[in-house]
Design a protein around this motif. Structure first.
Motif, PDB file in Angstrom:
ATOM      1  N   CYS A 220      57.456 -16.377 -92.769  1.00  0.00           N
ATOM      2  CA  CYS A 220      57.444 -17.564 -91.921  1.00  0.00           C
ATOM      3  C   CYS A 220      57.421 -18.839 -92.771  1.00  0.00           C
ATOM      4  N   ASP A 221      56.669 -18.833 -93.872  1.00  0.00           N
ATOM      5  CA  ASP A 221      56.642 -19.993 -94.766  1.00  0.00           C
ATOM      6  C   ASP A 221      58.037 -20.255 -95.341  1.00  0.00           C
ATOM      7  N   TYR A 222      58.754 -19.193 -95.663  1.00  0.00           N
ATOM      8  CA  TYR A 222      60.129 -19.330 -96.148  1.00  0.00           C
ATOM      9  C   TYR A 222      61.007 -19.976 -95.078  1.00  0.00           C
ATOM     10  N   TRP A 257      52.758 -15.772 -82.319  1.00  0.00           N
ATOM     11  CA  TRP A 257      51.902 -14.601 -82.549  1.00  0.00           C
ATOM     12  C   TRP A 257      51.198 -14.720 -83.900  1.00  0.00           C
ATOM     13  N   LEU A 258      51.938 -15.165 -84.915  1.00  0.00           N
ATOM     14  CA  LEU A 258      51.359 -15.337 -86.244  1.00  0.00           C
ATOM     15  C   LEU A 258      50.263 -16.395 -86.222  1.00  0.00           C
ATOM     16  N   TYR A 259      50.498 -17.481 -85.504  1.00  0.00           N
ATOM     17  CA  TYR A 259      49.469 -18.517 -85.390  1.00  0.00           C
ATOM     18  C   TYR A 259      48.214 -17.964 -84.725  1.00  0.00           C
ATOM     19  N   ARG A 260      48.382 -17.191 -83.682  1.00  0.00           N
ATOM     20  CA  ARG A 260      47.222 -16.630 -82.983  1.00  0.00           C
ATOM     21  C   ARG A 260      46.436 -15.673 -83.866  1.00  0.00           C
ATOM     22  N   LYS A 261      47.127 -14.984 -84.757  1.00  0.00           N
ATOM     23  CA  LYS A 261      46.445 -14.055 -85.646  1.00  0.00           C
ATOM     24  C   LYS A 261      45.747 -14.761 -86.805  1.00  0.00           C
ATOM     25  N   THR A 262      46.318 -15.852 -87.284  1.00  0.00           N
ATOM     26  CA  THR A 262      45.805 -16.496 -88.495  1.00  0.00           C
ATOM     27  C   THR A 262      45.069 -17.799 -88.235  1.00  0.00           C
ATOM     28  N   GLY A 263      45.431 -18.507 -87.164  1.00  0.00           N
ATOM     29  CA  GLY A 263      44.858 -19.817 -86.909  1.00  0.00           C
ATOM     30  C   GLY A 263      45.387 -20.898 -87.829  1.00  0.00           C
ATOM     31  N   GLU A 264      46.426 -20.586 -88.615  1.00  0.00           N
ATOM     32  CA  GLU A 264      46.993 -21.555 -89.560  1.00  0.00           C
ATOM     33  C   GLU A 264      47.776 -22.631 -88.807  1.00  0.00           C
ATOM     34  N   LYS A 265      47.396 -23.885 -89.041  1.00  0.00           N
ATOM     35  CA  LYS A 265      47.966 -24.999 -88.294  1.00  0.00           C
ATOM     36  C   LYS A 265      49.464 -25.141 -88.517  1.00  0.00           C
ATOM     37  N   ARG A 266      49.943 -24.814 -89.734  1.00  0.00           N
ATOM     38  CA  ARG A 266      51.365 -25.009 -90.026  1.00  0.00           C
ATOM     39  C   ARG A 266      52.254 -24.139 -89.140  1.00  0.00           C
ATOM     40  N   TYR A 267      51.744 -23.007 -88.680  1.00  0.00           N
ATOM     41  CA  TYR A 267      52.541 -22.150 -87.797  1.00  0.00           C
ATOM     42  C   TYR A 267      52.590 -22.737 -86.382  1.00  0.00           C
ATOM     43  N   GLU A 269      52.482 -25.932 -85.797  1.00  0.00           N
ATOM     44  CA  GLU A 269      53.385 -27.083 -85.944  1.00  0.00           C
ATOM     45  C   GLU A 269      54.845 -26.626 -85.965  1.00  0.00           C
ATOM     46  N   PHE A 270      55.112 -25.498 -86.588  1.00  0.00           N
ATOM     47  CA  PHE A 270      56.482 -24.969 -86.611  1.00  0.00           C
ATOM     48  C   PHE A 270      56.904 -24.536 -85.201  1.00  0.00           C
ATOM     49  N   ALA A 271      55.983 -23.932 -84.467  1.00  0.00           N
ATOM     50  CA  ALA A 271      56.283 -23.544 -83.085  1.00  0.00           C
ATOM     51  C   ALA A 271      56.588 -24.779 -82.244  1.00  0.00           C
ATOM     52  N   ASP A 272      55.812 -25.840 -82.438  1.00  0.00           N
ATOM     53  CA  ASP A 272      56.058 -27.081 -81.703  1.00  0.00           C
ATOM     54  C   ASP A 272      57.413 -27.665 -82.053  1.00  0.00           C
ATOM     55  N   TYR A 273      57.784 -27.569 -83.329  1.00  0.00           N
ATOM     56  CA  TYR A 273      59.100 -28.054 -83.762  1.00  0.00           C
ATOM     57  C   TYR A 273      60.227 -27.281 -83.078  1.00  0.00           C
ATOM     58  N   ILE A 274      60.060 -25.948 -82.974  1.00  0.00           N
ATOM     59  CA  ILE A 274      61.092 -25.120 -82.327  1.00  0.00           C
ATOM     60  C   ILE A 274      61.266 -25.531 -80.871  1.00  0.00           C
ATOM     61  N   VAL A 275      60.161 -25.752 -80.183  1.00  0.00           N
ATOM     62  CA  VAL A 275      60.217 -26.115 -78.769  1.00  0.00           C
ATOM     63  C   VAL A 275      60.872 -27.491 -78.580  1.00  0.00           C
TER      64      VAL A 275
END
Length: 276
Positions: A220-222, A257-267, A269-275
């Motif tokens: 996902c970071d890639y 799903w990755l954000y929910r598992k990790t709580g990492e804010k960058r994921y 933010e990426f989901a928000d960008y996609i939307v």
């Protein structure tokens, strides 16, 4: 066709699906009264002779009720007021038998390790296929079915496929079979990474192996670096793949799903960008 055979006389029938065997036998399944009180599912077997005669005349004809509202289901160890886990529920009767056959003949019989061999290919100028979607889709079925059946050979096959996949992830995080100059641009490259992430997350869900979660995060970071808000090669996500980037944007599911598992804010933010 000439003739006319009534298979079911009630008003509401939905989601019919059918096939014809090599011997000409026709097989159908369909829902009956899907939105009513007495929800049912049917399986029917018949021939062209039955159709032409407008009534069952062959020895082949059979109509079976596969499922109804009060169909036999056994539930084990379920917590009150909570959804049961895979394996807590066992389907019985004709529908359960069909499910067991499907798991045995399709899920357990699949060589999952071979699906991850496809990641070793780095395709040439004619690349553009969707090879890397298959393992993730398989994992979405295989892991829950292993939790349902506890079959040790299925577990072994799933784990072997994961161990075969993991070393193929590049240092930068990419996990797929497109060459560097072709990846994350045209065709199905992003689509494949979506299903790869889903497969890794499903593996983590089933086995709790943090290597799978780490691999999903690196992939996902890639993707964030390549097709995120500041794409490294100037290719935003909506300009990748087909249909105006619509298939690529379905990447949203594993990112959330990755954000929910990790709580990492960058994921998030990426989901928000996609939307957006």
């Amino acid at each position: 066709w000439r003739g006319g055979l009534t298979l079911w006389e009630e008003f509401y029938c939905s989601y019919p699906d059918g096939d014809q065997g090599a011997d000409g036998t026709i097989y159908l399944v369909f829902d009956g009264n899907r939105f009513g009180e007495n929800r049912e599912m049917y399986f029917v077997r018949f021939t062209v002779d039955d159709v032409l005669a407008r009534q069952p005349v062959s020895n082949c004809f059979r109509l079976i009720k596969l499922h109804e509202k009060n169909a036999p289901v056994r539930i084990f160890n379920a917590t009150p007021n909570a959804l049961p886990k895979y394996g807590d529920v066992v389907l019985e009767g004709p529908f359960g038998k069909r499910l067991d056959q499907m798991i045995r003949n399709h899920v357990e019989a699949t060589d999952a390790k071979r699906l991850t061999d496809l990641y070793r290919w780095k395709l040439g100028p004619d690349e553009g296929f969707w090879h890397t979607e298959f393992w993730g889709k398989y994992m979405h079925a295989a892991v829950p079915y292993w939790q349902y059946t506890k079959n040790p050979s299925l577990k072994q096959g799933i784990q072997a496929s994961f161990e075969n996949l993991l070393p193929q992830q590049e240092k930068g995080g990419y996990l797929g079979n497109y060459s560097d100059e072709k990846r994350l641009y045209r065709k199905w490259s992003v689509w494949g990474t979506k299903y790869t992430m889903l497969g890794l997350l499903m593996y983590h869900e089933g086995f709790g192996d943090d290597r799978a979660l780490d691999a999903a995060g690196r992939l996902c970071d890639y993707l964030i670096a390549e097709v995120g808000p500041e794409p490294r090669r100037g290719r935003p996500l909506r300009h990748t793949g087909f249909f105006g980037g619509l298939p690529s944007c379905s990447l949203l599911e594993p990112v959330v799903w990755l954000y929910r598992k990790t709580g990492e804010k960058r994921y998030l933010e990426f989901a928000d960008y996609i939307v957006r």
